[in-house]
Design a protein around this motif. Structure first.
Motif, PDB file in Angstrom:
ATOM      1  N   MET A   1       0.931  -0.918   0.000  1.00 19.62           N
ATOM      2  CA  MET A   1       0.000   0.000   0.000  1.00 19.62           C
ATOM      3  C   MET A   1       0.758   0.747   0.000  1.00 19.62           C
ATOM      4  SD  MET A   1      -0.959   1.747   2.557  1.00 19.62           S
ATOM      5  CE  MET A   1      -0.862   2.245   2.387  1.00 19.62           C
ATOM      6  N   SER A  44      -3.750   2.585  -3.289  1.00 17.71           N
ATOM      7  CA  SER A  44      -2.947   3.644  -3.884  1.00 17.71           C
ATOM      8  C   SER A  44      -1.925   3.150  -4.882  1.00 17.71           C
ATOM      9  CB  SER A  44      -2.220   4.413  -2.778  1.00 17.71           C
ATOM     10  OG  SER A  44      -1.225   3.597  -2.184  1.00 17.71           O
ATOM     11  N   GLY A  45      -1.647   1.851  -4.908  1.00 21.28           N
ATOM     12  CA  GLY A  45      -0.581   1.347  -5.756  1.00 21.28           C
ATOM     13  C   GLY A  45       0.760   1.338  -5.058  1.00 21.28           C
ATOM     14  N   GLN A  46       0.769   1.646  -3.762  1.00 18.07           N
ATOM     15  CA  GLN A  46       2.007   1.663  -2.988  1.00 18.07           C
ATOM     16  C   GLN A  46       1.747   1.013  -1.638  1.00 18.07           C
ATOM     17  OE1 GLN A  46       3.819   5.481  -2.932  1.00 18.07           O
ATOM     18  NE2 GLN A  46       5.564   4.855  -1.699  1.00 18.07           N
ATOM     19  N   SER A  47       2.526   0.006  -1.291  1.00 16.38           N
ATOM     20  CA  SER A  47       2.351  -0.662  -0.011  1.00 16.38           C
ATOM     21  C   SER A  47       2.993   0.155   1.101  1.00 16.38           C
ATOM     22  CB  SER A  47       2.956  -2.070  -0.052  1.00 16.38           C
ATOM     23  OG  SER A  47       4.350  -1.994  -0.294  1.00 16.38           O
ATOM     24  N   PHE A  48       2.672  -0.197   2.353  1.00 16.16           N
ATOM     25  CA  PHE A  48       3.260   0.483   3.495  1.00 16.16           C
ATOM     26  C   PHE A  48       3.583  -0.544   4.571  1.00 16.16           C
ATOM     27  CE2 PHE A  48      -1.326   0.503   3.864  1.00 16.16           C
ATOM     28  CZ  PHE A  48      -1.583   0.155   5.177  1.00 16.16           C
ATOM     29  N   ASN A 184       5.346  -8.629  18.635  1.00 17.34           N
ATOM     30  CA  ASN A 184       6.502  -8.387  17.766  1.00 17.34           C
ATOM     31  C   ASN A 184       6.095  -8.434  16.292  1.00 17.34           C
ATOM     32  OD1 ASN A 184       8.197  -8.374  20.096  1.00 17.34           O
ATOM     33  ND2 ASN A 184       8.216 -10.609  20.055  1.00 17.34           N
ATOM     34  N   VAL A 185       5.083  -7.648  15.966  1.00 21.26           N
ATOM     35  CA  VAL A 185       4.476  -7.688  14.635  1.00 21.26           C
ATOM     36  C   VAL A 185       5.256  -6.809  13.655  1.00 21.26           C
ATOM     37  CG1 VAL A 185       2.398  -7.206  13.301  1.00 21.26           C
ATOM     38  CG2 VAL A 185       2.205  -8.077  15.644  1.00 21.26           C
ATOM     39  N   GLU A 186       5.531  -7.371  12.474  1.00 24.84           N
ATOM     40  CA  GLU A 186       6.064  -6.616  11.339  1.00 24.84           C
ATOM     41  C   GLU A 186       5.269  -7.036  10.110  1.00 24.84           C
ATOM     42  OE1 GLU A 186      10.237  -7.406  11.044  1.00 24.84           O
ATOM     43  OE2 GLU A 186      10.747  -6.152  12.773  1.00 24.84           O
ATOM     44  N   GLN A 187       4.578  -6.089   9.491  1.00 23.55           N
ATOM     45  CA  GLN A 187       3.737  -6.448   8.351  1.00 23.55           C
ATOM     46  C   GLN A 187       3.865  -5.420   7.237  1.00 23.55           C
ATOM     47  OE1 GLN A 187      -0.359  -6.455   9.798  1.00 23.55           O
ATOM     48  NE2 GLN A 187      -0.701  -4.460   8.890  1.00 23.55           N
ATOM     49  N   THR A 188       3.716  -5.923   6.007  1.00 23.05           N
ATOM     50  CA  THR A 188       3.599  -5.073   4.830  1.00 23.05           C
ATOM     51  C   THR A 188       2.168  -5.191   4.339  1.00 23.05           C
ATOM     52  OG1 THR A 188       5.911  -5.474   4.257  1.00 23.05           O
ATOM     53  CG2 THR A 188       4.487  -4.595   2.524  1.00 23.05           C
ATOM     54  N   ALA A 189       1.513  -4.062   4.130  1.00 21.36           N
ATOM     55  CA  ALA A 189       0.082  -4.072   3.814  1.00 21.36           C
ATOM     56  C   ALA A 189      -0.221  -3.135   2.660  1.00 21.36           C
ATOM     57  CB  ALA A 189      -0.723  -3.669   5.049  1.00 21.36           C
TER      58      ALA A 189
END
Length: 214
Positions: A1, A44-48, A184-189
Motif C-alpha cells: 500500500m 494507492s498502488g504503494q504498499s506500506f 513483535n508484529v512486522e507487516q507489509t500491507a
C-alpha cells in the motif's frame, strides 16, 4: 500500500500518498460512526509497513482477497493478492506506520512518512471493525478457540469486509478465532480500514530519505 508517474506530476503522487494519512490524523479523538468509512476502495498502488509490540483482537477472521491499485487518473492497474485479517475490536500497543515515496523532484529524492501512536501501554490504539489487507506478516501469534479451514462465506462476525464480497471466493480457505494475540508484529500491507480508529499519543513526521518502521 507502484504505479509510475513521470515528470513534474510526481508531486501529485506525493500528495496522494501523504494526504490520506493527514486526513486520518484530523480524525483522531473523534469516534467515526460505524460503517462511515468506505469499506471498498482502490488502493494507492504503494504498499506500506506497520510494526507493533502487541495487537490483541477479538473475533479474528482471516481469508484471501484481492486489492486493486489505481494510477493518477483513477484507472485500475495491478491487482494484489492479500490475506485479509479482520477483528471486531482490537487494541494496538506501540504502533508504527511508514510509507516511502521515492524519486521526488527538486533534489528531494526519497521522502518517508512515519506515524507513531499508542506508545503508552496504558493508552493503546483502539479500533473497531478493523480489516488489514496484508501482503506479508511476521509475528508471534496466540489464538483462542481457533477454527482452521472454514469456508470464507461461513465466517462469523465481523465476517467478510462489506463491499469486497466480489473479490472473495466464498468457498475459499479461511480461519477464525475468538481471540488473537500477536506480538513483535512486522507487516507489509496494501490497505487498512476500520469503523473507528482512535490513536493516542499520535506523532506524524516526514523524513528526507528512507526511514521505515522495520
Amino acid at each position: 500500500m507502484s504505479s509510475q508517474i513521470r515528470g513534474g506530476t510526481r508531486w501529485k503522487r506525493f500528495a496522494l500518498v501523504m494526504v490520506p494519512s493527514v486526513v486520518a490524523t484530523a480524525a483522531v479523538g473523534v469516534g467515526l460512526a460505524q460503517g462511515a468509512l468506505a469499506a471498498s476502495f482502490a488502493v494507492s498502488g504503494q504498499s506500506f509497513k506497520v510494526s507493533t509490540d502487541k495487537l490483541v483482537g477479538e473475533d479474528f477472521v482471516q481469508y484471501g482477497s484481492v486489492a486493486v491499485g489505481t494510477d493518477i487518473e483513477g484507472k485500475k492497474t495491478q491487482a494484489h493478492p492479500v490475506a485479509v485479517s479482520g477483528f471486531s475490536k482490537a487494541t494496538i500497543t506501540n504502533m508504527c506506520q511508514s510509507v516511502v515515496t521515492p524519486n521526488l523532484p527538486f533534489g528531494l529524492g526519497s521522502v518517508s512518512l512515519e506515524l507513531n501512536a499508542g506508545t503508552d501501554p496504558e493508552k493503546p490504539v483502539r479500533a473497531t471493525n478493523l480489516y488489514l489487507d496484508i501482503a506479508q506478516l511476521d509475528a508471534d501469534a496466540y489464538f483462542e478457540q481457533i477454527d482452521i479451514g472454514v469456508g470464507a462465506g461461513s465466517l462469523g462476525a465481523p465476517g467478510i469486509q462489506p463491499g469486497t464480497e466480489e473479490a472473495v471466493k466464498k468457498g475459499g480457505f479461511a480461519q477464525r478465532a475468538k481471540k488473537a494475540t500477536l506480538t513483535n508484529v512486522e507487516q507489509t500491507a496494501w490497505a487498512t480500514t476500520a469503523g473507528t480508529f482512535r490513536l493516542s499519543n499520535l506523532s506524524l513526521k516526514l523524513h528526507k530519505g528512507v526511514k521505515e518502521c522495520f
